[in-house]
Scaffold this motif. Structure first.
Motif, PDB file in Angstrom:
ATOM      1  N   ALA A 136       0.826  -1.206   0.000  1.00 57.45           N
ATOM      2  CA  ALA A 136       0.000   0.000   0.000  1.00 57.45           C
ATOM      3  C   ALA A 136       0.858   1.252   0.000  1.00 57.45           C
ATOM      4  O   ALA A 136       0.570   2.220  -0.695  1.00 57.45           O
ATOM      5  CB  ALA A 136      -0.914  -0.013   1.223  1.00 57.45           C
ATOM      6  N   TYR A 137       1.914   1.221   0.788  1.00 58.57           N
ATOM      7  CA  TYR A 137       2.771   2.399   0.926  1.00 58.57           C
ATOM      8  C   TYR A 137       4.236   2.000   0.747  1.00 58.57           C
ATOM      9  O   TYR A 137       4.794   1.305   1.605  1.00 58.57           O
ATOM     10  CB  TYR A 137       2.628   3.023   2.312  1.00 58.57           C
ATOM     11  CG  TYR A 137       1.230   3.445   2.692  1.00 58.57           C
ATOM     12  CD1 TYR A 137       0.638   4.562   2.116  1.00 58.57           C
ATOM     13  CD2 TYR A 137       0.508   2.736   3.654  1.00 58.57           C
ATOM     14  CE1 TYR A 137      -0.634   4.967   2.491  1.00 58.57           C
ATOM     15  CE2 TYR A 137      -0.764   3.132   4.035  1.00 58.57           C
ATOM     16  CZ  TYR A 137      -1.334   4.243   3.446  1.00 58.57           C
ATOM     17  OH  TYR A 137      -2.595   4.642   3.804  1.00 58.57           O
ATOM     18  N   GLU A 180      -4.450   3.011   7.473  1.00 60.19           N
ATOM     19  CA  GLU A 180      -4.102   4.059   6.493  1.00 60.19           C
ATOM     20  C   GLU A 180      -3.291   5.182   7.146  1.00 60.19           C
ATOM     21  O   GLU A 180      -3.471   6.365   6.865  1.00 60.19           O
ATOM     22  CB  GLU A 180      -5.381   4.603   5.836  1.00 60.19           C
ATOM     23  CG  GLU A 180      -6.177   3.523   5.114  1.00 60.19           C
ATOM     24  CD  GLU A 180      -7.544   3.976   4.640  1.00 60.19           C
ATOM     25  OE1 GLU A 180      -7.754   4.028   3.416  1.00 60.19           O
ATOM     26  OE2 GLU A 180      -8.393   4.261   5.497  1.00 60.19           O
ATOM     27  N   ILE A 187     -15.681   1.637   1.339  1.00 62.42           N
ATOM     28  CA  ILE A 187     -14.655   1.464   0.312  1.00 62.42           C
ATOM     29  C   ILE A 187     -15.208   0.586  -0.798  1.00 62.42           C
ATOM     30  O   ILE A 187     -15.643  -0.537  -0.567  1.00 62.42           O
ATOM     31  CB  ILE A 187     -13.373   0.841   0.897  1.00 62.42           C
ATOM     32  CG1 ILE A 187     -12.738   1.824   1.882  1.00 62.42           C
ATOM     33  CG2 ILE A 187     -12.372   0.500  -0.210  1.00 62.42           C
ATOM     34  CD1 ILE A 187     -11.501   1.310   2.544  1.00 62.42           C
ATOM     35  N   THR A 229      -0.965   7.678   4.963  1.00 62.70           N
ATOM     36  CA  THR A 229      -1.573   8.456   3.891  1.00 62.70           C
ATOM     37  C   THR A 229      -1.002   9.869   3.830  1.00 62.70           C
ATOM     38  O   THR A 229      -0.813  10.435   2.760  1.00 62.70           O
ATOM     39  CB  THR A 229      -3.103   8.517   4.079  1.00 62.70           C
ATOM     40  OG1 THR A 229      -3.621   7.180   4.064  1.00 62.70           O
ATOM     41  CG2 THR A 229      -3.757   9.299   2.956  1.00 62.70           C
ATOM     42  N   TYR A 240      -8.367  -0.436  -5.030  1.00 65.08           N
ATOM     43  CA  TYR A 240      -7.012   0.016  -4.764  1.00 65.08           C
ATOM     44  C   TYR A 240      -7.029   0.809  -3.465  1.00 65.08           C
ATOM     45  O   TYR A 240      -8.084   1.099  -2.910  1.00 65.08           O
ATOM     46  CB  TYR A 240      -6.445   0.852  -5.910  1.00 65.08           C
ATOM     47  CG  TYR A 240      -7.268   2.039  -6.318  1.00 65.08           C
ATOM     48  CD1 TYR A 240      -7.180   3.246  -5.627  1.00 65.08           C
ATOM     49  CD2 TYR A 240      -8.155   1.974  -7.393  1.00 65.08           C
ATOM     50  CE1 TYR A 240      -7.936   4.336  -6.000  1.00 65.08           C
ATOM     51  CE2 TYR A 240      -8.914   3.069  -7.775  1.00 65.08           C
ATOM     52  CZ  TYR A 240      -8.794   4.252  -7.075  1.00 65.08           C
ATOM     53  OH  TYR A 240      -9.547   5.339  -7.450  1.00 65.08           O
ATOM     54  N   GLY A 241      -5.874   1.177  -2.991  1.00 67.13           N
ATOM     55  CA  GLY A 241      -5.772   1.889  -1.731  1.00 67.13           C
ATOM     56  C   GLY A 241      -5.283   0.977  -0.624  1.00 67.13           C
ATOM     57  O   GLY A 241      -5.314  -0.258  -0.723  1.00 67.13           O
TER      58      GLY A 241
END
Length: 615
Positions: free
Chosen positions: A363-364, A402, A445, A405, A449-450
């Motif tokens: 994700a990150y 998250e 959601i 973000t 994606y995300g």
């Protein structure tokens, strides 16, 4: 009184600047992009100079401070500069100065980009003498680009031939490469025309009205003082660069380290090749690598300060933003580069255990940087089951919560300090404490994606989700590089016919990772129908129930086509799964899942099913 300004503003004759470029007193920093302009840009610039119009200031950096040295390289067209160590580096104005040097002083054809083919082609630039002196003709149209051969067929079919001096004179074209050598060209021109009065007058007018503009042109120069730190140089470059391209701080660091006889680029290439054997590291960037080293170097400095008895409120902060990376010394890089490589490899191994196999599953990317730095700091301590379980909790909290973000570099700095401290018996890291996940987030959601979606998909793979058509674990399907995507459990077409709210049937509760083959088999059929078809293909009802439960789906709700009971039950199951992953128990109100409960279908009481699977 001492000046606090970081720059000076002055003007230099264009010819003086070009001469300094030729001998190497003015060069480019190595981080500058390659020069490529097309014919339109070149002619526009030359036309402006010939009319004495301003073309904007250029910006240069003094090279006196040994702490802020950058590897230099000559401007395109300069073969062997006399001075290897320049006095000034061009930060802004590269395209303009390169163009002017190549056209006016290099005595070589100019390499420009062909707009149609995008290939580099070589051209000589000429002034059409008569057109230049006609006030009704746009100056740009009086500037002609001729191929390297100095021969060109124009649209009328006529041939322009400047392959010899005599043919230049006949064509009435003046080579711009002779602007600063005009007297020599003029002498031969006059002799060729036998000192014809009309020709001499024409040439005198050209010199006075056009060529003198080049000779007397003054170029505004903003000269940055060498007291500016590297991060300031980086910011100034990005703020003023006319091509609009960001300066990658790896380029800046590479140029700086090269000035200290260390090739950061060569070092990275070797390490990059090593990372390619891990799919989850295949997208790792050189800037990610620098950020990880910066985190560990900052952490090391902080630990050293603690050992030296610093007050806690004065300990050096740890982060991996641009300014922190640009402060990373060559010695720190060389100290931590090898350990960080091992940290990334350990992170890849750990992510594999969490069923995160590919870079696209992350994700990150910054969380991978932080994870690798954490493994580097922990070293052998990370090999215990207890520690890896705790790191797993941190990983899922960051993804599903998250957390990364916003303020990514700051959060990574917190984690490199807080996670090792937590594992040594300290308080929970902020990534875990801030990971407050609500039922609403799961229900709202709908995109594939995300961070939350990627985290949930990975969690289902980790728990052994099985593909319905093949009976293979999703992880095994992925291993053989078959496409796995998020597909609807209750198909869209069926849901529309039942009047179900799109926000509900498109949310993650009604999605799960499945192969394309399984999705085709499901089609637009009711769940009870496609389940019977799967049984007809040889899958027993008992085995099919096991497959459904591996996705946290209650089989009975699908066999009864009871969307509402399915939705309520799976919502609770997924929230429990998330809670286990991040180490939290959710006590939130689940009444939101009842909001659109329809009438009982097929004789099944929705309320009883909801009571069974939610409460």
């Amino acid at each position: 009184m001492n000046s606090i300004s970081t720059f000076d503003i002055t003007k230099y004759p264009l010819l003086d600047i070009l001469k300094e470029i030729k001998i190497g007193r003015i060069q480019l920093p190595d981080f500058q992009r390659d020069w490529v302009w097309d014919d339109a840009h070149v002619r526009r610039l030359l036309a402006s100079i010939s009319l004495a119009y301003p073309i904007g200031a250029v910006m240069m950096l003094q090279q006196g401070n040994q702490r802020v040295q950058f590897k230099p390289r000559p401007i395109d067209g300069v073969n062997t500069p006399e001075y290897k160590a320049p006095n000034l580096l061009i930060l802004d104005g590269q395209q303009r100065l390169t163009t002017l040097f190549m056209v006016l002083l290099s005595q070589q054809p100019v390499s420009i980009e062909d707009q149609k083919s995008q290939n580099l082609i070589k051209k000589w630039y000429y002034l059409d003498i008569e057109k230049c002196l006609d006030p009704n003709i746009d100056r740009r149209s009086a500037i002609i680009a001729i191929p390297e051969s100095k021969k060109m067929r124009i649209y009328t079919g006529d041939l322009i031939d400047c392959s010899t001096l005599e043919k230049e004179y006949e064509a009435g074209l003046f080579p711009l490469s002779k602007v600063f050598y005009f007297s020599e060209w003029r002498s031969k021109y006059c002799k060729y025309w036998q000192y014809d009065a009309q020709k001499l007058e024409l040439l005198d007018t050209l010199e006075l009205q056009v060529l003198k503009k080049f000779e007397h042109y003054q170029m505004p120069v903003i000269q940055l003082r060498d007291s500016l730190p590297k991060e300031a140089v980086c910011q100034v470059f990005e703020d003023t660069n006319t091509s609009g391209c960001d300066l990658n701080y790896f380029d800046l660091m590479s140029s700086s380290y090269c000035a200290e006889d260390f090739s950061l680029r060569d070092d990275w290439k070797c390490r990059e090749n090593r990372f390619q054997s891990f799919k989850v590291l295949r997208k790792l960037r050189n800037t990610d690598f620098l950020q990880a080293i910066t985190l560990v170097a900052g952490y090391s400095r902080r630990i050293e300060a603690i050992k030296n008895g610093w007050n806690l409120d004065k300990l050096p902060a740890v982060a991996c933003g641009r300014s922190e990376v640009l402060k990373l010394s060559k010695e720190e890089y060389q100290t931590w580069a090898d350990p960080i490589v091992r940290g990334f490899e350990e992170a890849a191994r750990f992510l594999y255990s969490q069923k995160i196999f590919d870079a696209g599953d992350l994700a990150y990317p910054i969380q991978l940087v932080a994870l690798s730095a954490i493994f580097t700091v922990l070293g052998e301590r990370s090999r215990s089951e207890q520690v890896r379980s705790a790191i797993g909790r941190w990983l899922w909290s960051g993804m599903l919560g998250e957390i990364y973000t916003r303020w990514q570099e700051t959060q990574a700095g917190r984690d490199i300090v807080e996670v090792p401290n937590w594992l040594a018996g300290g308080s929970l890291p902020s990534t875990i404490t801030q990971a407050n996940i609500s039922v609403d987030r799961l229900l709202n959601i709908r995109k594939r994606y995300g961070a939350f979606y990627q985290g949930l998909a990975a969690l289902l793979r980790r728990e052994g989700a099985i593909d319905l058509s093949t009976g293979e674990e999703i992880n095994d399907v992925i291993y053989f590089e078959e496409q796995i995507n998020s597909h609807h459990i209750f198909p869209i077409a069926w849901c529309r016919k039942q009047g179900i709210d799109p926000k509900r049937y498109n949310c993650l509760v009604n999605r799960t990772p499945l192969s394309a083959k399984t999705n085709r088999q499901i089609g637009s059929k009711a769940p009870s129908v496609y389940l019977r078809e799967l049984e007809l293909f040889g899958t027993s009802a008992r085995r099919l129930d096991e497959m459904l439960r591996s996705h946290f789906i209650n089989p009975e709700t699908l066999r009864c086509d009871d969307f509402e009971a399915f939705f309520a039950a799976r919502t609770r199951e997924l929230m429990d799964l998330i809670g286990q992953a991040i180490g939290k128990s959710f006590t939130a109100d689940f009444s939101v899942v009842y909001s659109t409960v329809s009438h009982p279908q097929n004789g099944i009481q929705n309320g009883s099913l909801i009571s069974t699977f939610v409460h």
